[in-house]
Design a protein around this motif. Sequence first.
Motif, PDB file in Angstrom:
ATOM      1  N   ASN A   8      -5.143  43.038  28.604  1.00  0.00           N
ATOM      2  CA  ASN A   8      -4.780  42.940  27.186  1.00  0.00           C
ATOM      3  C   ASN A   8      -6.059  42.885  26.363  1.00  0.00           C
ATOM      4  N   HIS A   9      -5.918  42.917  25.046  1.00  0.00           N
ATOM      5  CA  HIS A   9      -7.068  42.977  24.148  1.00  0.00           C
ATOM      6  C   HIS A   9      -7.338  41.642  23.450  1.00  0.00           C
ATOM      7  N   SER A  10      -6.909  40.549  24.060  1.00  0.00           N
ATOM      8  CA  SER A  10      -7.154  39.237  23.463  1.00  0.00           C
ATOM      9  C   SER A  10      -8.246  38.463  24.192  1.00  0.00           C
ATOM     10  N   LEU A  11      -8.783  39.019  25.276  1.00  0.00           N
ATOM     11  CA  LEU A  11      -9.654  38.212  26.129  1.00  0.00           C
ATOM     12  C   LEU A  11     -10.996  37.895  25.471  1.00  0.00           C
ATOM     13  N   GLU A  12     -11.548  38.824  24.664  1.00  0.00           N
ATOM     14  CA  GLU A  12     -12.803  38.516  23.983  1.00  0.00           C
ATOM     15  C   GLU A  12     -12.607  37.363  22.995  1.00  0.00           C
ATOM     16  N   ALA A  13     -11.518  37.412  22.230  1.00  0.00           N
ATOM     17  CA  ALA A  13     -11.246  36.333  21.274  1.00  0.00           C
ATOM     18  C   ALA A  13     -10.980  35.020  22.005  1.00  0.00           C
ATOM     19  N   GLU A  14     -10.262  35.087  23.117  1.00  0.00           N
ATOM     20  CA  GLU A  14     -10.000  33.880  23.902  1.00  0.00           C
ATOM     21  C   GLU A  14     -11.303  33.277  24.424  1.00  0.00           C
ATOM     22  N   ALA A  15     -12.241  34.132  24.826  1.00  0.00           N
ATOM     23  CA  ALA A  15     -13.526  33.637  25.316  1.00  0.00           C
ATOM     24  C   ALA A  15     -14.295  32.900  24.225  1.00  0.00           C
ATOM     25  N   TYR A  16     -14.058  33.279  22.955  1.00  0.00           N
ATOM     26  CA  TYR A  16     -14.692  32.595  21.830  1.00  0.00           C
ATOM     27  C   TYR A  16     -13.929  31.347  21.388  1.00  0.00           C
ATOM     28  N   GLY A  17     -12.867  30.993  22.094  1.00  0.00           N
ATOM     29  CA  GLY A  17     -12.164  29.751  21.809  1.00  0.00           C
ATOM     30  C   GLY A  17     -10.854  29.878  21.062  1.00  0.00           C
ATOM     31  N   ILE A  18     -10.405  31.105  20.763  1.00  0.00           N
ATOM     32  CA  ILE A  18      -9.120  31.277  20.089  1.00  0.00           C
ATOM     33  C   ILE A  18      -7.992  31.013  21.087  1.00  0.00           C
ATOM     34  N   GLN A  19      -6.980  30.283  20.649  1.00  0.00           N
ATOM     35  CA  GLN A  19      -5.849  29.947  21.510  1.00  0.00           C
ATOM     36  C   GLN A  19      -4.912  31.141  21.661  1.00  0.00           C
ATOM     37  N   VAL A  20      -4.437  31.370  22.870  1.00  0.00           N
ATOM     38  CA  VAL A  20      -3.535  32.474  23.176  1.00  0.00           C
ATOM     39  C   VAL A  20      -2.228  31.903  23.708  1.00  0.00           C
ATOM     40  N   TYR A  21      -1.121  32.421  23.219  1.00  0.00           N
ATOM     41  CA  TYR A  21       0.184  32.031  23.751  1.00  0.00           C
ATOM     42  C   TYR A  21       0.914  33.273  24.227  1.00  0.00           C
ATOM     43  N   HIS A  22       1.893  33.072  25.080  1.00  0.00           N
ATOM     44  CA  HIS A  22       2.580  34.207  25.683  1.00  0.00           C
ATOM     45  C   HIS A  22       3.916  34.443  24.991  1.00  0.00           C
ATOM     46  N   ASP A  23       4.115  35.645  24.502  1.00  0.00           N
ATOM     47  CA  ASP A  23       5.380  36.079  23.924  1.00  0.00           C
ATOM     48  C   ASP A  23       6.108  36.944  24.959  1.00  0.00           C
ATOM     49  N   ARG A  24       7.314  36.585  25.270  1.00  0.00           N
ATOM     50  CA  ARG A  24       8.049  37.259  26.339  1.00  0.00           C
ATOM     51  C   ARG A  24       8.208  38.755  26.089  1.00  0.00           C
ATOM     52  N   TYR A  25       8.249  39.164  24.823  1.00  0.00           N
ATOM     53  CA  TYR A  25       8.482  40.566  24.488  1.00  0.00           C
ATOM     54  C   TYR A  25       7.229  41.299  24.023  1.00  0.00           C
ATOM     55  N   LEU A  57     -21.342  35.726  23.548  1.00  0.00           N
ATOM     56  CA  LEU A  57     -20.003  35.834  24.099  1.00  0.00           C
ATOM     57  C   LEU A  57     -20.015  35.313  25.532  1.00  0.00           C
ATOM     58  N   PRO A  58     -19.234  34.264  25.843  1.00  0.00           N
ATOM     59  CA  PRO A  58     -19.246  33.713  27.204  1.00  0.00           C
ATOM     60  C   PRO A  58     -18.637  34.697  28.201  1.00  0.00           C
ATOM     61  N   LEU A  59     -19.333  34.923  29.306  1.00  0.00           N
ATOM     62  CA  LEU A  59     -18.849  35.817  30.355  1.00  0.00           C
ATOM     63  C   LEU A  59     -18.700  35.092  31.691  1.00  0.00           C
ATOM     64  N   THR A  60     -18.576  33.783  31.651  1.00  0.00           N
ATOM     65  CA  THR A  60     -18.349  32.994  32.866  1.00  0.00           C
ATOM     66  C   THR A  60     -17.197  32.032  32.634  1.00  0.00           C
ATOM     67  N   ASP A  61     -16.484  31.727  33.716  1.00  0.00           N
ATOM     68  CA  ASP A  61     -15.408  30.727  33.692  1.00  0.00           C
ATOM     69  C   ASP A  61     -14.336  31.042  32.657  1.00  0.00           C
ATOM     70  N   ASN A  62     -13.982  32.322  32.506  1.00  0.00           N
ATOM     71  CA  ASN A  62     -12.896  32.691  31.613  1.00  0.00           C
ATOM     72  C   ASN A  62     -12.255  33.985  32.113  1.00  0.00           C
ATOM     73  N   ALA A  63     -11.268  34.480  31.373  1.00  0.00           N
ATOM     74  CA  ALA A  63     -10.538  35.671  31.807  1.00  0.00           C
ATOM     75  C   ALA A  63     -11.417  36.921  31.782  1.00  0.00           C
ATOM     76  N   LEU A  64     -12.399  36.979  30.883  1.00  0.00           N
ATOM     77  CA  LEU A  64     -13.320  38.117  30.898  1.00  0.00           C
ATOM     78  C   LEU A  64     -14.100  38.164  32.201  1.00  0.00           C
ATOM     79  N   ALA A  65     -14.555  37.003  32.662  1.00  0.00           N
ATOM     80  CA  ALA A  65     -15.278  36.946  33.930  1.00  0.00           C
ATOM     81  C   ALA A  65     -14.389  37.409  35.076  1.00  0.00           C
ATOM     82  N   ALA A  66     -13.115  37.030  35.037  1.00  0.00           N
ATOM     83  CA  ALA A  66     -12.178  37.463  36.086  1.00  0.00           C
ATOM     84  C   ALA A  66     -11.976  38.974  36.046  1.00  0.00           C
TER      85      ALA A  66
END
Length: 299
Positions: A64-81, A102-111
């Motif tokens: 998905n395209h939210s991982l960079e923002a999530e790495a910067y500390g933005i909260q992400v929630y899951h919408d079923r649809y 931009l953090p590239l360790t210990d987050n979804a971007l690193a994964a």
Amino acid sequence: MALYKGQPYLPARSLDCARPFPVEVLGPGIDDLRTINHWPSCLAALVQKYRQYYRQNYCLLPLNHSLEAEAYGIQVYHDRYLGDRLDPQSKRQLDHGPLGALPLTDNALAASLAACQRLSQRGEKICFNLTGPFTLAEQLYDFNDLLGCARRQPASYQAVMAPLVQGLTRLGQAALDAGASVLALSDPTGDRELLGPRHYGQVAGGLQRDLVERLLPSVEARGAKLYLSPGLYRGLAALGWLERGPQLAPAQDFPQLLFRETWSAKGLVTGSLQGGIYKLNPINKQEKGDSNDRNDDIR
């Protein structure tokens, strides 16, 4: 990435992650991707299965395209649809100070980078999607605040945006180091038609051009490709910075052809399912204006 298990598949028209994960790929017990996005081995297996299900010759990462923002500390929630969505309440204020690297360790971007390396080592061709600088900024800050700052405080705006361009450059280079053969860059919120021709260059176009210029040497050194979405190409061409070369491949071969060993074109390209693949050439490093005449030529 949406998880429309029961929805019929509609072909994607660009290099994106818009295709749904059917139950045959996810399995009956997976309801969302939040855990998988942080687990490289499972992520690599799921992405490979996704490629096989849709009979692609390449794998797509991230999911998905939210991982960079999530790495910067933005909260992400899951919408079923709608898949993973950003929580607008967690957006930053422009006066909160610089973001830093931009953090590239210990987050979804690193994964995702670790999964990219695993898949590359298995002989898979990888397309790594990058979010454009203005779209990432709009995920982090209020859209209207960004526009106001760009128009009234250009120096402050550049100070806000510079770390984002640097972070995306670092991410793209890390993806190339992990084995990605194509970087796919799009900036939908920074689209020229959305922002308007008068302000596009100041608000988004200059940043997009800067990011492409930073990434292109690494792309060319590795014999990889930097794919620009058609909208991003049109905006940069309207600034007088890009010109489109001859068609390299017919429409029916897009985007699979980008990842075929027999196709030797490297560097900067654009394309669509309808128009085929075209080579792009930077023609100068100065904005030539934003004329309507030139825009008519590139539509």
